[in-house]
Scaffold this motif. Structure first.
Motif, short mmCIF file in Angstrom:
data_model
loop_
_atom_site.label_atom_id
_atom_site.label_comp_id
_atom_site.label_asym_id
_atom_site.label_seq_id
_atom_site.Cartn_x
_atom_site.Cartn_y
_atom_site.Cartn_z
N ASN A 76 -6.99 -2.83 7.45
CA ASN A 76 -7.53 -4.18 7.54
C ASN A 76 -8.45 -4.40 6.35
O ASN A 76 -9.62 -4.03 6.38
N GLY A 77 -7.93 -5.01 5.31
CA GLY A 77 -8.73 -5.33 4.12
C GLY A 77 -9.36 -6.71 4.20
O GLY A 77 -10.00 -7.16 3.25
N GLU A 133 -4.95 -14.19 2.88
CA GLU A 133 -5.69 -13.33 3.80
C GLU A 133 -4.78 -12.29 4.44
O GLU A 133 -5.18 -11.13 4.60
N LEU A 134 -3.58 -12.70 4.82
CA LEU A 134 -2.63 -11.75 5.41
C LEU A 134 -2.29 -10.61 4.45
O LEU A 134 -2.07 -9.48 4.88
N SER A 135 -2.27 -10.91 3.17
CA SER A 135 -1.96 -9.87 2.18
C SER A 135 -3.03 -8.79 2.15
O SER A 135 -2.78 -7.68 1.68
N LYS A 136 -4.20 -9.08 2.69
CA LYS A 136 -5.28 -8.09 2.75
C LYS A 136 -5.11 -7.13 3.94
O LYS A 136 -5.78 -6.11 4.01
N VAL A 137 -4.25 -7.51 4.86
CA VAL A 137 -3.92 -6.62 5.99
C VAL A 137 -2.65 -5.89 5.58
O VAL A 137 -1.57 -6.46 5.58
N GLN A 138 -2.81 -4.64 5.19
CA GLN A 138 -1.72 -3.90 4.54
C GLN A 138 -1.04 -2.91 5.48
O GLN A 138 -1.71 -2.26 6.29
N VAL A 139 0.26 -2.81 5.33
CA VAL A 139 1.03 -1.75 5.98
C VAL A 139 1.14 -0.63 4.94
O VAL A 139 1.87 -0.75 3.96
N LEU A 140 0.36 0.43 5.12
CA LEU A 140 0.34 1.53 4.15
C LEU A 140 1.50 2.49 4.34
O LEU A 140 1.94 3.14 3.40
#
Length: 189
Positions: free
Chosen positions: A82-83, A52-59
């Motif tokens: 926030n993916g 789930e954390l991997s879906k919150v991306q630092v672009l």
């Protein structure tokens, strides 16, 4: 007659010590199994949370110094997406500033930020932070081509409770490995 009592006393003592030792070994085994089960549960939850954390991306992640009132001040410039399927109120990060020509990082710092209004699912938000230069190693004279990497390690939801976190530490992993070496019958696939 004294010797008979002494031998009998020693025999009874050895018998009870062996019996207590057996019980102690069984108790240790039960305690180890309980701890192993807890560590497996923590590891499994951490794996789910990491997905789930991997879906919150630092672009985008940039670190630089700019002229401030009292001289140069550190700036963190981020773009976050926030993916996940949940709104996020607070983000916790691990950051590292490195250079290609150096083997030692300029710094490794943890920081967090509570987002006013939060970040809704599938929303992107740009964030500019001015970290407190008196805490941590933020004030560095790194070259302009230094690479700033930021990883999301924990998020809090709107109720300020943890949504996702990577809580299974290296110490937990080592402890699990140590226990499983002593009790291989508890290894799970």
């Amino acid at each position: 007659m004294k010797y008979v009592y002494l031998i009998l006393f020693l025999y009874v003592g050895i018998f009870f010590c062996q019996k207590r030792s057996k019980g102690s070994t069984e108790t240790n085994k039960q305690e180890a199994k309980s701890e192993i089960d807890d560590l497996y549960a923590s590891r499994d939850q951490s794996i789910k949370d990491l997905l789930e954390l991997s879906k919150v991306q630092v672009l985008k992640s940039r670190f630089y110094m700019r002229e401030g009132i009292l001289g140069d001040e550190p700036i963190i410039d981020l773009k976050i997406k926030n993916g996940s399927t949940s709104p996020i109120a607070t983000l916790f990060f691990k950051s590292t500033l490195t250079s290609t020509n150096r083997s030692v990082p300029w710094f490794k710092e943890d920081f967090n930020y509570t987002i006013p209004g939060g970040i809704e699912p599938n929303e992107e938000q740009s964030i500019i932070l001015v970290p407190n230069e008196f805490t941590g190693n933020w004030k560095v004279d790194a070259p302009k081509d230094a690479i700033f990497t930021v990883q999301v390690v924990k998020v809090l939801g709107v109720d300020e409770k943890s949504l996702y976190a990577s809580n299974f530490s290296d110490e937990d992993k080592k402890r699990l490995e140590t226990l499983l070496k002593s009790y291989p019958e508890f290894i799970k696939n």
